[in-house]
Design a protein around this motif. Structure first.
Motif, mmCIF file in Angstrom:
data_model
loop_
_atom_site.group_PDB
_atom_site.id
_atom_site.type_symbol
_atom_site.label_atom_id
_atom_site.label_comp_id
_atom_site.label_asym_id
_atom_site.label_seq_id
_atom_site.Cartn_x
_atom_site.Cartn_y
_atom_site.Cartn_z
ATOM 1 N N GLY A 1 0.786 -1.220 0.000
ATOM 2 C CA GLY A 1 0.000 0.000 0.000
ATOM 3 C C GLY A 1 0.821 1.275 0.000
ATOM 4 N N THR B 1 -4.284 -3.859 1.569
ATOM 5 C CA THR B 1 -4.667 -2.444 1.584
ATOM 6 C C THR B 1 -5.746 -2.082 0.572
ATOM 7 N N SER C 1 -5.204 -0.481 -2.000
ATOM 8 C CA SER C 1 -4.866 0.880 -2.411
ATOM 9 C C SER C 1 -5.019 1.100 -3.913
ATOM 10 N N ASP D 1 -5.949 -5.922 7.808
ATOM 11 C CA ASP D 1 -6.141 -4.581 7.252
ATOM 12 C C ASP D 1 -7.362 -4.589 6.334
ATOM 13 N N GLN E 1 -10.955 -2.767 7.164
ATOM 14 C CA GLN E 1 -11.473 -1.798 6.191
ATOM 15 C C GLN E 1 -12.901 -2.147 5.803
ATOM 16 N N SER F 1 -9.041 -8.190 -0.679
ATOM 17 C CA SER F 1 -8.330 -6.936 -0.476
ATOM 18 C C SER F 1 -8.808 -5.880 -1.471
#
Length: 374
Positions: free
Chosen positions: A90, A135, A137, A185, A189, A237
């Protein structure tokens, strides 16, 4: 090009196809320091070096500082670059986003950190190849950067990569601990997105899918690294990233940044340490930011997804699951019982993330998190 997202084993080999479409020559390659080699990314990129010129950049910490991003953007501007590729976790993907923005930013540091800037030029083309499952991301329009030990979220529409290639191959070598931390993570989230005041039917469906996948496959991913579990965790993810792009995160993330800064506990582990306690707070705190009926429906639905009946069961389930995945949950062992550390965490809490939480959190609520809690 329109935003494209590919999640598939060995999908990294499609990168050349998309590079050809853009007719690029010079590529700014943003990577981690050691993870770039350890995950197999270097070996893969080396196969493309006869066709393209890669300028690799990795001079930044795991949690990038503003000054590091500024230095990277200056280096970037000195080169004639056609495309940025971030290949890493990330922070690496966030650094690619920061370089894209900073290379065009003409205002002050304060304007940048507070999202008070206007960029009229087109951003440099940007591809991302995540090498961790956590993440998401590659699916968000924001990037994390630190300044004076405080965390900032830099946001801009269409900041996410135009192409993300999510190849589970890269997670083969990730350690058990980092696999667990990254997995939590994604899980935190998704849960925070689910109960966020900004949640919608669409975001909750993304969160729900992600949560169910993680509960099913995380332990297999940590301890066996099967092909199926690596793919499923890569998908989970990515879904969690899509979810928080709609809603942003909430109180557990607001606390996590200083926990990571002060105690060097990796981000996913740091968030997970407090999230379980918020099941209790969300159920019993009367200072609501949404209608009581709505939060009850949301939490009951979330409990059902987790396979529990109420907040106390969710609390116990959460910390048992962390332990089963190899993450320490004892606050004393981790240093989270020290008064000085607790006050520092509370003083530096991210207020923006607190405002997304379904109940209003005050300093007494935050202090209570670090004591015996049930």
């Amino acid at each position: 090009m329109d935003k494209k997202n590919i999640i598939k084993e060995n999908s990294r080999f499609l990168l050349n196809k998309y590079l050809k479409k853009l007719n690029v020559e010079n590529i700014f390659l943003v990577t981690g320091k050691n993870s770039y080699k350890n995950c197999g990314a270097k070996e893969f990129i080396d196969t493309l070096k006869k066709k393209y010129k890669f300028i690799r950049y990795h001079q930044f910490q795991e949690n990038p500082k503003y000054e590091e991003a500024e230095l990277a953007s200056k280096f970037f501007k000195e080169k004639k670059i056609d495309l940025i590729i971030s290949i890493g976790g990330g922070s690496v993907i966030d650094m690619g986003k920061l370089i894209r923005l900073m290379s065009l930013h003409k205002g002050t540091k304060e304007q940048f950190l507070n999202n008070k800037f206007i960029i009229n030029q087109d951003l440099c083309p940007f591809f991302a190849l995540p090498t961790t499952a956590g993440t998401g991301s590659e699916e968000t329009d924001f990037a994390v950067v630190y300044s004076n030990k405080l965390k900032y979220s830099i946001m801009k529409e269409n900041l996410k990569p135009s192409l993300s290639i999510v190849d589970p191959h890269f997670t083969k070598s990730t350690s058990k601990y980092l696999s667990a931390s990254a997995g939590f993570d994604a899980l935190t989230q998704s849960i925070e997105s689910y109960w966020s005041i900004n949640s919608s039917k669409e975001s909750r469906e993304l969160s729900k899918r992600s949560i169910k996948i993680i509960l099913t496959f995380l332990k297999e991913f940590i301890f066996k690294k099967t092909t199926k579990s690596r793919f499923q965790m890569a998908l989970a993810s990515n879904l969690s990233g899509q979810a928080i792009n709609f809603t942003k995160t909430t109180a557990p993330h607001a606390l996590s940044y200083e926990i990571t800064q002060s105690l060097k506990i990796p981000h996913g582990h740091a968030v997970a340490l407090t999230l379980g306690r918020f099941f209790i707070i969300n159920e019993y705190n009367k200072n609501l930011q949404v209608k009581k009926k709505k939060i009850k429906e949301t939490m009951d639905s979330l409990f059902s997804i987790l396979g529990v009946k109420n907040a106390k069961q969710a609390f116990k389930f959460w910390y048992n699951f962390m332990t089963e995945c190899g993450l320490e949950v004892d606050y004393k062992k981790l240093g989270l019982k020290k008064k000085k550390i607790i006050l520092k965490i509370i003083d530096n809490v991210n207020l923006e993330r607190l405002s997304n939480h379904p109940v209003k959190i005050n300093s007494e609520d935050l202090k209570s998190l670090f004591f015996d809690f049930e």
